[in-house]
Motif scaffolding. Structure first.
Motif, PDB file in Angstrom:
ATOM      1  N   ALA A  37      -8.027   2.771   3.418  1.00 44.03           N
ATOM      2  CA  ALA A  37      -6.648   2.504   2.986  1.00 44.03           C
ATOM      3  C   ALA A  37      -5.640   3.348   3.762  1.00 44.03           C
ATOM      4  CB  ALA A  37      -6.511   2.751   1.488  1.00 44.03           C
ATOM      5  N   PRO A  38      -5.620   3.224   5.092  1.00 43.45           N
ATOM      6  CA  PRO A  38      -4.710   4.069   5.876  1.00 43.45           C
ATOM      7  C   PRO A  38      -3.232   3.745   5.669  1.00 43.45           C
ATOM      8  CG  PRO A  38      -5.771   2.462   7.280  1.00 43.45           C
ATOM      9  CD  PRO A  38      -6.439   2.356   5.933  1.00 43.45           C
ATOM     10  N   MET A  39      -2.930   2.633   5.049  1.00 42.87           N
ATOM     11  CA  MET A  39      -1.531   2.294   4.781  1.00 42.87           C
ATOM     12  C   MET A  39      -0.980   3.062   3.576  1.00 42.87           C
ATOM     13  SD  MET A  39      -0.580   0.245   7.119  1.00 42.87           S
ATOM     14  CE  MET A  39       0.857  -0.598   6.525  1.00 42.87           C
ATOM     15  N   ARG A  40      -1.881   3.632   2.754  1.00 47.99           N
ATOM     16  CA  ARG A  40      -1.398   4.313   1.552  1.00 47.99           C
ATOM     17  C   ARG A  40      -1.936   5.714   1.332  1.00 47.99           C
ATOM     18  NH1 ARG A  40      -4.904   3.658  -2.950  1.00 47.99           N
ATOM     19  NH2 ARG A  40      -6.595   2.234  -2.510  1.00 47.99           N
ATOM     20  N   ARG A  41      -2.904   6.147   2.166  1.00 48.03           N
ATOM     21  CA  ARG A  41      -3.453   7.493   1.985  1.00 48.03           C
ATOM     22  C   ARG A  41      -3.600   8.196   3.320  1.00 48.03           C
ATOM     23  NH1 ARG A  41      -7.969   5.471  -1.887  1.00 48.03           N
ATOM     24  NH2 ARG A  41      -8.946   5.091   0.109  1.00 48.03           N
ATOM     25  N   LEU A  42      -3.051   9.407   3.392  1.00 48.84           N
ATOM     26  CA  LEU A  42      -3.175  10.212   4.600  1.00 48.84           C
ATOM     27  C   LEU A  42      -4.630  10.566   4.922  1.00 48.84           C
ATOM     28  CD1 LEU A  42      -1.939  11.754   6.962  1.00 48.84           C
ATOM     29  CD2 LEU A  42      -1.543  13.669   5.376  1.00 48.84           C
ATOM     30  N   PRO A  43      -5.483  10.903   3.944  1.00 47.72           N
ATOM     31  CA  PRO A  43      -6.871  11.223   4.289  1.00 47.72           C
ATOM     32  C   PRO A  43      -7.582  10.089   5.049  1.00 47.72           C
ATOM     33  CG  PRO A  43      -6.410  11.981   2.092  1.00 47.72           C
ATOM     34  CD  PRO A  43      -5.220  11.159   2.523  1.00 47.72           C
ATOM     35  N   ASP A  44      -7.226   8.858   4.746  1.00 44.80           N
ATOM     36  CA  ASP A  44      -7.831   7.722   5.453  1.00 44.80           C
ATOM     37  C   ASP A  44      -7.423   7.735   6.928  1.00 44.80           C
ATOM     38  OD1 ASP A  44      -8.566   5.402   3.013  1.00 44.80           O
ATOM     39  OD2 ASP A  44      -7.361   7.155   2.543  1.00 44.80           O
ATOM     40  N   ILE A  45      -6.170   8.058   7.190  1.00 45.51           N
ATOM     41  CA  ILE A  45      -5.687   8.146   8.572  1.00 45.51           C
ATOM     42  C   ILE A  45      -6.430   9.262   9.298  1.00 45.51           C
ATOM     43  CG2 ILE A  45      -3.695   8.728  10.023  1.00 45.51           C
ATOM     44  CD1 ILE A  45      -1.932   7.445   7.833  1.00 45.51           C
ATOM     45  N   LEU A  46      -6.597  10.396   8.628  1.00 44.31           N
ATOM     46  CA  LEU A  46      -7.288  11.531   9.252  1.00 44.31           C
ATOM     47  C   LEU A  46      -8.744  11.186   9.569  1.00 44.31           C
ATOM     48  CD1 LEU A  46      -5.840  14.393   7.032  1.00 44.31           C
ATOM     49  CD2 LEU A  46      -5.052  13.633   9.281  1.00 44.31           C
ATOM     50  N   SER A  47      -9.418  10.512   8.644  1.00 46.39           N
ATOM     51  CA  SER A  47     -10.800  10.094   8.892  1.00 46.39           C
ATOM     52  C   SER A  47     -10.868   9.174  10.106  1.00 46.39           C
ATOM     53  CB  SER A  47     -11.382   9.383   7.663  1.00 46.39           C
ATOM     54  OG  SER A  47     -11.529  10.267   6.589  1.00 46.39           O
ATOM     55  N   ALA A  48      -9.942   8.224  10.174  1.00 45.34           N
ATOM     56  CA  ALA A  48      -9.935   7.292  11.300  1.00 45.34           C
ATOM     57  C   ALA A  48      -9.683   8.015  12.620  1.00 45.34           C
ATOM     58  CB  ALA A  48      -8.877   6.208  11.075  1.00 45.34           C
ATOM     59  N   ARG A  49      -8.778   8.966  12.621  1.00 49.16           N
ATOM     60  CA  ARG A  49      -8.492   9.722  13.849  1.00 49.16           C
ATOM     61  C   ARG A  49      -9.695  10.547  14.303  1.00 49.16           C
ATOM     62  NH1 ARG A  49      -2.299  11.785  12.687  1.00 49.16           N
ATOM     63  NH2 ARG A  49      -1.327   9.763  13.023  1.00 49.16           N
ATOM     64  N   ILE A  50     -10.350  11.189  13.364  1.00 47.16           N
ATOM     65  CA  ILE A  50     -11.520  12.004  13.698  1.00 47.16           C
ATOM     66  C   ILE A  50     -12.617  11.125  14.293  1.00 47.16           C
ATOM     67  CG2 ILE A  50     -13.420  13.357  12.695  1.00 47.16           C
ATOM     68  CD1 ILE A  50     -11.297  14.448  10.652  1.00 47.16           C
ATOM     69  N   PHE A  51     -12.948  10.038  13.602  1.00 42.03           N
ATOM     70  CA  PHE A  51     -14.056   9.198  14.050  1.00 42.03           C
ATOM     71  C   PHE A  51     -13.718   8.460  15.343  1.00 42.03           C
ATOM     72  CE2 PHE A  51     -17.571   6.070  13.118  1.00 42.03           C
ATOM     73  CZ  PHE A  51     -18.573   7.014  13.192  1.00 42.03           C
ATOM     74  N   ALA A  52     -12.486   7.986  15.466  1.00 42.98           N
ATOM     75  CA  ALA A  52     -12.088   7.287  16.694  1.00 42.98           C
ATOM     76  C   ALA A  52     -12.174   8.224  17.901  1.00 42.98           C
ATOM     77  CB  ALA A  52     -10.679   6.715  16.553  1.00 42.98           C
TER      78      ALA A  52
END
Length: 168
Positions: free
Chosen positions: A108-123
Motif C-alpha cells: 500500500a505505497p499510496m497510503r503508508r510510508l513503510p510500504d514505500i521504504l520496503s519497495a525502495r530497499i528491495f528495488a
C-alpha cells in the motif's frame, strides 16, 4: 477477499525475501497477546454464557459466534482488544494475529510510508544499487517515528469521533 489474501501473501513474501537476502527492513510485528488478558477475556465470555473452549483458537471462536446472539458483536469487539498493538521494528519477530513468521508492509505505497521504504530497499537490492536504510540506527529511528505517527492517528480519529458525536 482475494485482494486481501494477495496483499497478505505479498507482504509475507517481501519480508522473507529481504530477510533471506540479508537486508534490514521495517518489519510489522504483532506479538502474542498477554496471557492475563486472554484469561480475563475467557472468563468474561464464559460469564456472558458464550464460553471459549481452551483448545479452540481465538480466531475460530470468533468466526463461530452466532451472529443472531445478542452478545456476538460485543464479544468480537472485545476479542480484538486482547491483542497487543502492532509495531514497526528492524528486528523480525512475526505477526501473531496473522500467524506469519515474517511480515513487512509493502502493498500500500499510496497510503503508508513503510510500504514505500520496503519497495525502495528491495528495488535497490534487485537493481544492484546501494541499498538505503541499512546503516546503524536508521531503521530504528524510522520505526519509532512510524509507531508515534500511528498512535497520533488513533488519537486524532478518536477525538474526531468524540467531536462528531457531540454535533449529531
Amino acid at each position: 477477499k482475494w485482494n486481501e489474501q494477495i496483499s497478505l501473501l505479498s507482504n509475507e513474501a517481501i519480508a522473507i525475501g529481504m530477510r533471506d537476502a540479508g537486508l534490514r527492513s521495517l518489519h510489522r510485528l504483532h506479538k502474542d497477546p498477554d496471557p492475563g488478558r486472554v484469561d480475563a477475556f475467557r472468563d468474561k465470555v464464559a460469564a456472558l454464557g458464550v464460553p471459549w473452549p481452551k483448545e479452540q483458537a481465538l480466531s475460530e471462536y470468533v468466526r463461530g459466534l452466532d451472529p443472531k446472539h445478542p452478545m456476538s458483536n460485543i464479544i468480537k469487539r472485545q476479542a480484538t482488544r486482547i491483542n497487543r498493538a502492532a509495531e514497526y521494528s528492524p528486528v523480525g519477530g512475526g505477526h501473531s494475529a496473522l500467524k506469519l513468521g515474517a511480515y513487512d508492509h509493502f502493498t500500500a505505497p499510496m497510503r503508508r510510508l513503510p510500504d514505500i521504504l520496503s519497495a525502495r530497499i528491495f528495488a535497490a537490492f534487485l537493481e544492484g544499487r546501494p541499498v538505503p536504510l541499512q546503516g546503524p540506527g536508521e531503521l530504528e529511528k524510522l520505526a519509532s517515528r512510524m509507531d508515534s505517527a500511528k498512535r497520533r492517528e488513533g488519537q486524532i480519529a478518536g477525538n474526531s469521533r468524540a467531536f462528531m458525536s457531540t454535533r449529531m
